[in-house]
Design an enzyme around this catalytic site. Structure first.
Site, PDB file in Angstrom:
ATOM      1  N   ARG A 214     -10.547  -0.236  14.573  1.00  0.00           N
ATOM      2  CA  ARG A 214     -10.343   0.636  13.417  1.00  0.00           C
ATOM      3  C   ARG A 214     -11.238   0.135  12.284  1.00  0.00           C
ATOM      4  O   ARG A 214     -12.147   0.804  11.859  1.00  0.00           O
ATOM      5  CB  ARG A 214      -8.866   0.622  13.022  1.00  0.00           C
TER       6      ARG A 214
ATOM      7  N   MET B 106      12.080  24.630   3.641  1.00  0.00           N
ATOM      8  CA  MET B 106      11.284  23.886   2.671  1.00  0.00           C
ATOM      9  C   MET B 106      12.163  23.073   1.712  1.00  0.00           C
ATOM     10  O   MET B 106      11.858  21.930   1.382  1.00  0.00           O
ATOM     11  CB  MET B 106      10.397  24.841   1.866  1.00  0.00           C
TER      12      MET B 106
ATOM     13  N   TYR C 228      15.637  29.997   9.728  1.00  0.00           N
ATOM     14  CA  TYR C 228      14.405  30.628  10.193  1.00  0.00           C
ATOM     15  C   TYR C 228      14.324  30.612  11.710  1.00  0.00           C
ATOM     16  O   TYR C 228      14.649  29.613  12.353  1.00  0.00           O
ATOM     17  CB  TYR C 228      13.197  29.884   9.636  1.00  0.00           C
TER      18      TYR C 228
ATOM     19  N   LYS D 203       0.842  -1.202   0.000  1.00  0.00           N
ATOM     20  CA  LYS D 203       0.000   0.000   0.000  1.00  0.00           C
ATOM     21  C   LYS D 203       0.879   1.255   0.000  1.00  0.00           C
ATOM     22  O   LYS D 203       2.073   1.189   0.318  1.00  0.00           O
ATOM     23  CB  LYS D 203      -0.913  -0.012   1.224  1.00  0.00           C
TER      24      LYS D 203
HETATM   25  C1  LIG Z   1      -0.293  -1.750   6.883  1.00  0.00           C
HETATM   26  C2  LIG Z   1      -0.848  -3.043   7.332  1.00  0.00           C
HETATM   27  C3  LIG Z   1      -0.022  -4.173   7.445  1.00  0.00           C
HETATM   28  C4  LIG Z   1       1.487  -4.097   7.339  1.00  0.00           C
HETATM   29  O1  LIG Z   1       1.984  -3.600   8.556  1.00  0.00           O
HETATM   30  P1  LIG Z   1       3.556  -3.437   8.846  1.00  0.00           P
HETATM   31  O2  LIG Z   1       3.587  -2.968  10.243  1.00  0.00           O
HETATM   32  O3  LIG Z   1       4.049  -2.415   7.889  1.00  0.00           O
HETATM   33  O4  LIG Z   1       4.197  -4.750   8.637  1.00  0.00           O
HETATM   34  C5  LIG Z   1      -0.622  -5.383   7.715  1.00  0.00           C
HETATM   35  N1  LIG Z   1      -1.962  -5.484   7.892  1.00  0.00           N
HETATM   36  C6  LIG Z   1      -2.782  -4.412   7.819  1.00  0.00           C
HETATM   37  C7  LIG Z   1      -4.234  -4.582   8.039  1.00  0.00           C
HETATM   38  C8  LIG Z   1      -2.251  -3.154   7.548  1.00  0.00           C
HETATM   39  O5  LIG Z   1      -3.054  -2.088   7.504  1.00  0.00           O
END
Ligand SMILES: *Cc1c(COP(=O)(O)O)cnc(C)c1O
Length: 349
Positions: free
Chosen positions: A123, A285, A237, A33
């Site tokens: 979640r 930046m 800054y 992802k």
């Molecule tokens: C992102 C995610 C993972 C991977 O998690 P890592 O900590 O990066 O290994 C696995 N399962 C779900 C549901 C996730 O959202």
């Protein structure tokens, strides 16, 4: 880009090596992802597929359709997208919806899906009581997600494991609980399929202990200007840092617009010619200033490459300095760097 401010090198052999290592501990999918955590899904996913990874997880439906174009024969599950109304897309691209609630279950009656049970993350996923009340149904996979896998002593880990071990066998499907850190909680959390993401990309799944994974990325940016301080001055800054005569400074072409987190200063360091060069003053930046007083006079020149992530300053260490996690460092890497990939099992890739 005529002169990209920096270069990001991604070692696909290391990603593949990390996957093989995890897969030897627990049969593993690949979580790709967010563009493979910012490292390029179009490079990472095919390399993992060539190494033998069969199942992939993405977050959104657009990521799923893009991945299908890359991997015609992989199993692709979509973790966090609506199901209702999008059934034709899942079908056309042969994507497995992750069914998170009763509405998803109603919208997708067939078995080509992943059932997600919420065992304590609160979640996404079906409430345990609703999962227990569900009629026996076949799924391609039944999964849950650990909330505290990176804290091995947290009591929620065992509570989630136990609940999942009780509920998963009610369904006719292989079971998946562990993310990267979950694999290292021990065999009890591994079930039939693990879902590692971060560990593939070289982040440490065992915080507080030595990182068992190979480093994957190296981020470098050019030195733009070097100065020898000849009078008391302030840097950047807000004039937050004071420097004294005799200090030497180098300005490096990467800033928060490139994903170099503003909170990393003070605390983080770059490395120049193998020597540590601490950040001084605020992150701008498009640039940072580092203290190169520890290097021999004249040794740092405009055009030199400063290492921002790599070696001792890995993404986890940089994240610590910025008060965040390695995941955020990786997924924040901007689009400005010249990216290159090496290895991955395809000559010239
Ligand atoms: C992102 C995610 C993972 C991977 O998690 P890592 O900590 O990066 O290994 C696995 N399962 C779900 C549901 C996730 O959202």
């Amino acid at each position: 880009m005529l002169a990209p401010p920096g270069r990001l090198r991604i070692d696909l052999d290391a990603v593949v090596g990390n996957w093989r290592k995890l897969n030897a501990l627990a049969p593993s999918a690949g979580v790709v992802k967010a563009d493979a955590y910012g490292l390029g899904m179009d490079r990472v996913a095919p390399a993992l597929r060539r190494a033998g990874c069969r199942t992939f997880f993405v977050a959104g439906l657009d990521e799923g359709t893009a991945l299908r174009a890359l991997l015609p024969d992989a199993e692709i599950a979509v973790l966090s997208a609506p199901v209702e109304g999008f059934q034709p897309v899942y079908r056309e691209y042969r994507l497995l919806p992750v069914l998170n609630h009763a509405g998803d279950l109603a919208a997708w009656p067939d078995e080509d899906a992943v059932l997600h049970i919420d065992t304590g993350m609160t979640r996404l996923g079906l409430d345990p009581s609703d999962a227990a009340a569900l009629e026996r149904r076949r799924f391609r996979l039944v999964m849950s997600h650990l909330a505290c896998a990176d804290e091995p002593d947290h009591k929620l880990n065992e509570a989630q494991r136990r609940l999942f071990a009780e509920l998963a066998p009610r369904f006719d499907a292989p079971a998946s609980l562990a993310n990267s850190s979950g694999i290292f909680l021990g065999p009890g959390c591994r079930f039939d399929l693990a879902r590692p993401g971060m560990a593939l990309y070289g982040l440490n799944p065992t915080p507080g202990e030595a990182n068992p994974m190979q480093p994957v990325i190296r981020l470098e940016a050019r030195v733009l200007q070097v100065r020898e301080v000849d009078r008391p001055l302030t840097v950047g800054y807000g004039a937050t840092a004071e420097v004294r005569p005799g200090q030497r400074l180098a300005t490096v072409a990467a800033g928060y617009a490139d994903g170099y987190l503003r909170a990393a200063s003070p605390g983080a360091a770059a490395s120049l010619h193998g020597r540590r060069a601490p950040l001084i003053g605020r992150v701008s930046m498009d640039s940072i200033v580092v203290d190169v007083s520890g290097l021999p006079p004249g040794s740092v020149k405009p055009g030199d490459w400063a290492v921002l992530i790599g070696g001792d300053m890995d993404a986890d260490t940089l994240a610590d300095a910025a008060g965040t996690i390695g995941y955020e460092v990786l997924t924040s890497l901007g689009a400005r760097y010249a990216r290159s990939w090496t290895g991955g099992g395809e000559p010239g890739a």
